[in-house]
Motif scaffolding. Structure first.
Motif, PDB file in Angstrom:
ATOM      1  N   GLU A  55       7.585  16.275  17.500  1.00  0.00           N
ATOM      2  CA  GLU A  55       6.624  16.743  18.519  1.00  0.00           C
ATOM      3  C   GLU A  55       6.471  15.695  19.625  1.00  0.00           C
ATOM      4  O   GLU A  55       6.391  16.019  20.804  1.00  0.00           O
ATOM      5  CB  GLU A  55       5.262  17.035  17.867  1.00  0.00           C
ATOM      6  N   ALA A  56       6.453  14.417  19.203  1.00  0.00           N
ATOM      7  CA  ALA A  56       6.314  13.338  20.201  1.00  0.00           C
ATOM      8  C   ALA A  56       7.527  13.315  21.129  1.00  0.00           C
ATOM      9  O   ALA A  56       7.396  13.064  22.331  1.00  0.00           O
ATOM     10  CB  ALA A  56       6.162  11.998  19.485  1.00  0.00           C
ATOM     11  N   LEU A  57       8.703  13.619  20.582  1.00  0.00           N
ATOM     12  CA  LEU A  57       9.926  13.625  21.401  1.00  0.00           C
ATOM     13  C   LEU A  57       9.883  14.736  22.448  1.00  0.00           C
ATOM     14  O   LEU A  57      10.509  14.619  23.502  1.00  0.00           O
ATOM     15  CB  LEU A  57      11.158  13.817  20.512  1.00  0.00           C
ATOM     16  N   GLU A  58       9.155  15.792  22.137  1.00  0.00           N
ATOM     17  CA  GLU A  58       9.093  16.923  23.072  1.00  0.00           C
ATOM     18  C   GLU A  58       8.094  16.698  24.199  1.00  0.00           C
ATOM     19  O   GLU A  58       8.096  17.410  25.191  1.00  0.00           O
ATOM     20  CB  GLU A  58       8.733  18.205  22.300  1.00  0.00           C
ATOM     21  N   LYS A  59       7.198  15.735  24.037  1.00  0.00           N
ATOM     22  CA  LYS A  59       6.130  15.526  25.047  1.00  0.00           C
ATOM     23  C   LYS A  59       6.673  14.907  26.327  1.00  0.00           C
ATOM     24  O   LYS A  59       7.585  14.100  26.280  1.00  0.00           O
ATOM     25  CB  LYS A  59       5.043  14.623  24.464  1.00  0.00           C
TER      26      LYS A  59
END
Ligand code: 5GP
Ligand code: ZN
Length: 138
Positions: free
Chosen positions: A134-138
């Motif tokens: 999820e952090a990579l998608e931010k």
């Protein structure tokens, strides 16, 4: 940067045993080696951590790391090597000018990196996987 040891090495104000140099980077021998041949590969520009490096510099340094590693193996007394970079003080980065360490290794050389490994609890691994994705998608 004025107070940076590595910037002073790049500019020639502080001497170093240089093993490779081009317009973007230099490789020098570490003054306090884990083993003889312990090399530091750094960008000439003062950039603190990997995330500060322009994409072009990351790609170039990685390519040059391969060339240095090949040299270490050919130089002898070396069967393998560790390639790592400390990023930020908490990780052990003493000099805030990004650098790769290349440490020549051989069987029985006595170097031991202390890995205080742990185990994940129930569902903890998948939760961390999700959290990072999820952090990579931010
Ligand atoms: P770090 O802890 O920042 O990942 O690693 C810094 C490294 O730089 C250390 O391994 C240290 O021995 C090396 N070092 C510190 N000062 C000098 C210096 O003046 N010349 C060279 N060649 N290496 C240095
Ligand atoms: Zn610097």
């Amino acid at each position: 940067m004025k107070n940076c040891i590595f910037c002073q090495i790049v500019s020639g104000k502080i001497p170093a045993e240089r093993i490779l140099e081009d317009s973007l980077c230099i490789a020098i021998l570490d003054i306090n080696p884990l083993r003889p041949g312990h090399t530091l590969l750094l960008p000439k520009e003062h950039l603190e951590t990997m995330l500060d490096l322009p994409e072009k510099t990351v790609a170039h340094l990685t390519k040059q790391a391969q060339i240095v590693a090949r040299g270490l193996l050919k130089a002898g007394e070396t069967e393998g090597y560790n390639l790592f970079a400390n990023n930020h003080k908490c990780s052990g980065q003493a000099i805030p000018h990004f650098h790769f360490h290349l440490v020549p290794r051989r069987t029985g050389d006595g170097i031991k990196f202390q890995w205080n490994t742990g185990v994940y609890g129930d569902d903890e691994m998948s939760a961390w996987g999700m959290r990072i994705r999820e952090a990579l998608e931010k």
